[in-house]
Design a protein around this motif. Structure first.
Motif, PDB file in Angstrom:
ATOM      1  N   GLY A   2       0.848  -1.180   0.000  1.00  0.00           N
ATOM      2  CA  GLY A   2       0.000   0.000   0.000  1.00  0.00           C
ATOM      3  C   GLY A   2       0.884   1.231   0.000  1.00  0.00           C
ATOM      4  N   GLY A  42      -7.838   0.355   8.908  1.00  0.00           N
ATOM      5  CA  GLY A  42      -8.199  -0.646   7.898  1.00  0.00           C
ATOM      6  C   GLY A  42      -6.997  -1.519   7.564  1.00  0.00           C
ATOM      7  N   TYR A  90     -12.645  -2.924   5.527  1.00  0.00           N
ATOM      8  CA  TYR A  90     -13.230  -2.537   6.811  1.00  0.00           C
ATOM      9  C   TYR A  90     -13.638  -1.065   6.770  1.00  0.00           C
ATOM     10  CZ  TYR A  90     -11.101  -6.847   8.457  1.00  0.00           C
ATOM     11  OH  TYR A  90     -10.744  -8.160   8.607  1.00  0.00           O
TER      12      TYR A  90
HETATM   13  P1  ATP Z   1      -5.672   6.289  -0.417  1.00  0.00           P
HETATM   14  O1  ATP Z   1      -7.078   6.795  -0.205  1.00  0.00           O
HETATM   15  O2  ATP Z   1      -4.609   7.307  -0.200  1.00  0.00           O
HETATM   16  O3  ATP Z   1      -5.524   5.517  -1.708  1.00  0.00           O
HETATM   17  P2  ATP Z   1      -6.034   3.807   1.040  1.00  0.00           P
HETATM   18  O4  ATP Z   1      -6.842   3.855   2.274  1.00  0.00           O
HETATM   19  O5  ATP Z   1      -6.686   3.255  -0.204  1.00  0.00           O
HETATM   20  O6  ATP Z   1      -5.428   5.249   0.789  1.00  0.00           O
HETATM   21  P3  ATP Z   1      -3.631   2.457   0.349  1.00  0.00           P
HETATM   22  O7  ATP Z   1      -2.315   2.691   0.975  1.00  0.00           O
HETATM   23  O8  ATP Z   1      -3.901   2.969  -1.020  1.00  0.00           O
HETATM   24  O9  ATP Z   1      -4.735   3.007   1.368  1.00  0.00           O
HETATM   25  O10 ATP Z   1      -4.033   0.932   0.378  1.00  0.00           O
HETATM   26  C1  ATP Z   1      -3.214  -0.125   0.685  1.00  0.00           C
HETATM   27  C2  ATP Z   1      -4.055  -1.365   0.679  1.00  0.00           C
HETATM   28  O11 ATP Z   1      -4.972  -1.312   1.777  1.00  0.00           O
HETATM   29  C3  ATP Z   1      -4.918  -1.517  -0.581  1.00  0.00           C
HETATM   30  O12 ATP Z   1      -4.890  -2.878  -0.982  1.00  0.00           O
HETATM   31  C4  ATP Z   1      -6.283  -1.127  -0.098  1.00  0.00           C
HETATM   32  O13 ATP Z   1      -7.313  -1.785  -0.831  1.00  0.00           O
HETATM   33  C5  ATP Z   1      -6.266  -1.579   1.355  1.00  0.00           C
HETATM   34  N1  ATP Z   1      -7.203  -0.854   2.190  1.00  0.00           N
HETATM   35  C6  ATP Z   1      -7.380   0.474   2.228  1.00  0.00           C
HETATM   36  N2  ATP Z   1      -8.356   0.811   3.088  1.00  0.00           N
HETATM   37  C7  ATP Z   1      -8.813  -0.348   3.607  1.00  0.00           C
HETATM   38  C8  ATP Z   1      -9.837  -0.684   4.552  1.00  0.00           C
HETATM   39  N3  ATP Z   1     -10.586   0.257   5.109  1.00  0.00           N
HETATM   40  N4  ATP Z   1     -10.024  -1.978   4.852  1.00  0.00           N
HETATM   41  C9  ATP Z   1      -9.287  -2.927   4.255  1.00  0.00           C
HETATM   42  N5  ATP Z   1      -8.319  -2.695   3.352  1.00  0.00           N
HETATM   43  C10 ATP Z   1      -8.071  -1.420   3.038  1.00  0.00           C
END
Ligand code: ATP
Ligand code: MG
Length: 167
Positions: A7, A15, A119
């Protein structure tokens, strides 16, 4: 057996933490890839790779599974991206991701993929949390307590507000 999770973690939030706690029950060791590692100090990517390593390492201090945190820079060539990732990471057998492009690229490389559940995606997203910080709304409950400490230590709230300004 090692599992890989990637990520941008801008910032690392509850999450991510919930997903990693689930992965910890399924594998012997976890590798966390910190993506877009070269980016920092912009509104979508306010924190450096090193700051994100700190957030993740501190938040996972009590987890009952060995883990490695590996910064991974973008290469902007999707066809080569899985090779780039595997070249930077300890060997792993399974990738945990819900991102459709990442799923596709790993499947094409014949690496097993598992998609963990989301989540509270409305509130638990990096985008939503960065917006709350900018708007001066409470955000601290959406990230693990050690992440609040890291953001405070680096004066992250002030940084995000400053880089969001225009001249
Ligand atoms: P952004 O909004 O900046 O894209 P993000 O919350 O999507 O942030 P990332 O770092 O892009 O976070 O995501 C890393 C991983 O975590 C991705 O596979 C994403 O699908 C997963 N992820 C993000 N938010 C959640 C959540 N609430 N529950 C489970 N997995 C999550
Ligand atoms: Mg995202």
């Amino acid at each position: 057996r090692r599992g890989f999770y990637i990520g941008r973690f801008q910032p690392y939030h509850n999450g991510h933490q919930a997903v990693l706690e689930g992965i910890a029950d399924e594998v012997d060791e976890i590798i966390i890839g910190v993506g877009s590692a070269q980016l920092s100090h912009d509104t979508q990517n306010p924190f450096t790779a090193g700051e994100r390593v700190l957030m993740i390492t501190r938040a996972l201090e009590t987890i009952d599974c060995p883990f490695y945190v590996i910064p991974i820079e973008d290469i902007r060539r999707n066809a080569l991206w899985v090779s780039h990732v595997t070249s930077m990471s300890p060997p792993f057998e399974i990738c945990y991701t819900s991102n459709p492009l990442v799923i596709q690229l790993f499947r094409e490389a014949n690496i097993r993929v598992k998609s963990p559940p989301m989540y509270q995606r409305e509130s638990l997203s990096g985008t939503a949390i960065r917006q709350r910080i900018l708007d001066g709304e409470p955000w601290e409950d959406y990230v693990p307590a050690p992440v609040v400490d890291v953001i405070s230590e680096i004066e992250g709230v002030q940084r995000l507000r400053t880089i969001a300004e225009t001249d």
